[in-house]
Design an enzyme around this catalytic site. Structure first.
Site, short mmCIF file in Angstrom:
data_model
loop_
_atom_site.label_atom_id
_atom_site.label_comp_id
_atom_site.label_asym_id
_atom_site.label_seq_id
_atom_site.Cartn_x
_atom_site.Cartn_y
_atom_site.Cartn_z
N HIS A 187 12.69 -2.41 3.24
CA HIS A 187 11.87 -0.53 3.26
C HIS A 187 13.28 0.19 2.61
O HIS A 187 13.84 -0.25 2.94
CB HIS A 187 11.98 -0.56 4.43
CG HIS A 187 11.19 -1.47 5.03
ND1 HIS A 187 9.35 -1.66 5.14
CD2 HIS A 187 10.84 -3.37 6.24
CE1 HIS A 187 9.11 -2.87 5.67
NE2 HIS A 187 9.86 -3.65 6.21
N ARG A 209 12.50 4.42 13.16
CA ARG A 209 10.64 5.83 12.92
C ARG A 209 10.50 5.49 13.50
O ARG A 209 10.33 4.86 15.14
CB ARG A 209 10.92 5.45 11.53
CG ARG A 209 11.17 6.13 10.26
CD ARG A 209 10.78 5.65 9.19
NE ARG A 209 9.31 6.29 8.81
CZ ARG A 209 8.49 6.36 7.93
NH1 ARG A 209 8.85 5.35 7.28
NH2 ARG A 209 7.59 6.69 7.34
N ARG A 235 4.54 10.66 -2.56
CA ARG A 235 4.30 10.86 -0.70
C ARG A 235 5.56 11.11 -0.34
O ARG A 235 6.72 10.22 -0.80
CB ARG A 235 4.07 9.08 -0.88
CG ARG A 235 4.06 9.10 -0.27
CD ARG A 235 4.02 6.70 0.20
NE ARG A 235 3.82 6.59 1.75
CZ ARG A 235 4.74 5.19 2.27
NH1 ARG A 235 4.57 4.50 1.34
NH2 ARG A 235 3.34 5.35 3.16
N TYR A 292 10.75 9.32 1.19
CA TYR A 292 10.30 8.39 0.74
C TYR A 292 11.19 8.47 -0.94
O TYR A 292 11.77 7.81 -1.57
CB TYR A 292 9.37 7.76 -0.13
CG TYR A 292 8.77 6.83 1.70
CD1 TYR A 292 9.83 5.89 2.11
CD2 TYR A 292 7.46 7.88 2.03
CE1 TYR A 292 8.57 5.16 2.91
CE2 TYR A 292 6.98 7.55 3.02
CZ TYR A 292 7.33 5.79 3.88
OH TYR A 292 7.15 5.55 4.77
N PRO A 306 0.84 -1.40 0.08
CA PRO A 306 -0.07 -0.03 0.01
C PRO A 306 0.48 1.13 -0.34
O PRO A 306 2.18 1.53 0.53
CB PRO A 306 -0.99 -0.07 1.39
CG PRO A 306 -0.42 -1.43 2.15
CD PRO A 306 0.43 -2.11 0.93
N ASN A 307 0.50 2.28 -0.80
CA ASN A 307 1.04 3.40 -0.49
C ASN A 307 2.13 3.60 -1.42
O ASN A 307 2.62 4.50 -2.04
CB ASN A 307 1.04 4.45 0.75
CG ASN A 307 -0.13 4.79 1.62
OD1 ASN A 307 -1.36 4.55 0.67
ND2 ASN A 307 -0.05 4.13 2.59
N ALA A 336 3.16 -0.37 5.27
CA ALA A 336 2.13 -0.90 6.60
C ALA A 336 1.89 -2.06 6.63
O ALA A 336 1.97 -2.56 7.67
CB ALA A 336 1.31 0.23 6.12
N GLU A 390 12.32 -9.13 2.82
CA GLU A 390 12.20 -8.07 2.73
C GLU A 390 12.40 -6.79 2.85
O GLU A 390 14.04 -6.76 2.84
CB GLU A 390 11.76 -8.16 4.43
CG GLU A 390 10.81 -6.91 5.01
CD GLU A 390 10.78 -7.09 6.18
OE1 GLU A 390 10.92 -8.48 7.20
OE2 GLU A 390 10.32 -6.44 7.24
N ASN A 446 8.36 -5.44 -0.53
CA ASN A 446 7.87 -4.24 0.77
C ASN A 446 6.59 -4.01 1.11
O ASN A 446 5.87 -3.61 -0.45
CB ASN A 446 8.63 -2.76 -0.04
CG ASN A 446 8.71 -1.76 0.43
OD1 ASN A 446 7.64 -1.23 1.60
ND2 ASN A 446 8.74 -0.87 0.22
#
Ligand code: DQA
Length: 149
Positions: A106, A113, A22, A27, A14-15, A81, A104, A78
């Site tokens: 990110h 964060r 964004r 990012y 998502p996103n 969330a 995985e 990725n």
């Protein structure tokens, strides 16, 4: 040592379709298409087939993991969330983990964060985790899956 996979399915959650617009301070300014083009180039150099999927819907991400399992493809994921919330995606990727495996990724350093980003439902089943290296993380994952292990 696991064999080189038949190919790689790159799954973005998502996103991540909003990359470029964004939160650029977090990012960067590359779009998802920019990143996918770079991944495709690296996979071609490494002689690996690669396909791309993106969805904002948890169930579709689950189905992409099933697709990878059926193809015998390794996965670069990725999950955005859903990394921090989705037992369903974890369960689907467990099947990939039992086969060629998944990495995985990110873009941001999730450990620098908010605390809720420090927990991943995926990491303990992953071959490895790359966080905070921007889009390079995806390329590092391709290199690793292509035989850098
Ligand atoms: C992300 C980090 C997640 O915490 C966040 O929800 C994302 C992107 C990253 O690539 O840094 O959507 O996975």
């Amino acid at each position: 040592m696991p064999a080189t996979p038949a190919g790689i399915l790159v799954i973005n959650g998502p996103n991540l379709d909003r990359l470029g617009k964004r939160e650029p301070a977090v990012y960067g300014t590359e779009t998802l298409a920019d990143i996918e083009n770079k991944i495709a180039g690296r996979a071609a150099e490494r002689g690996l087939a690669v396909e791309f999927r993106q969805s904002n819907k948890e169930g579709e991400l689950v189905e992409y993991a099933h697709e990878a399992a059926d193809l015998g493809y390794a996965v670069i994921v990725n999950a955005g969330a859903y990394t921090h919330t989705s037992i369903a995606l974890r369960d689907a990727l467990a099947e990939v983990a039992d086969g060629p495996g998944f990495v995985e990724v990110h873009i941001s350093n999730v450990y620098a964060r908010e605390p809720f980003r420090h927990r991943s439902y995926l990491s303990d089943r992953a071959l490895g985790v790359v966080a905070g290296l921007g889009s390079f993380g995806y390329l590092a994952a391709v290199d690793f899956l292509a035989g850098g292990r």
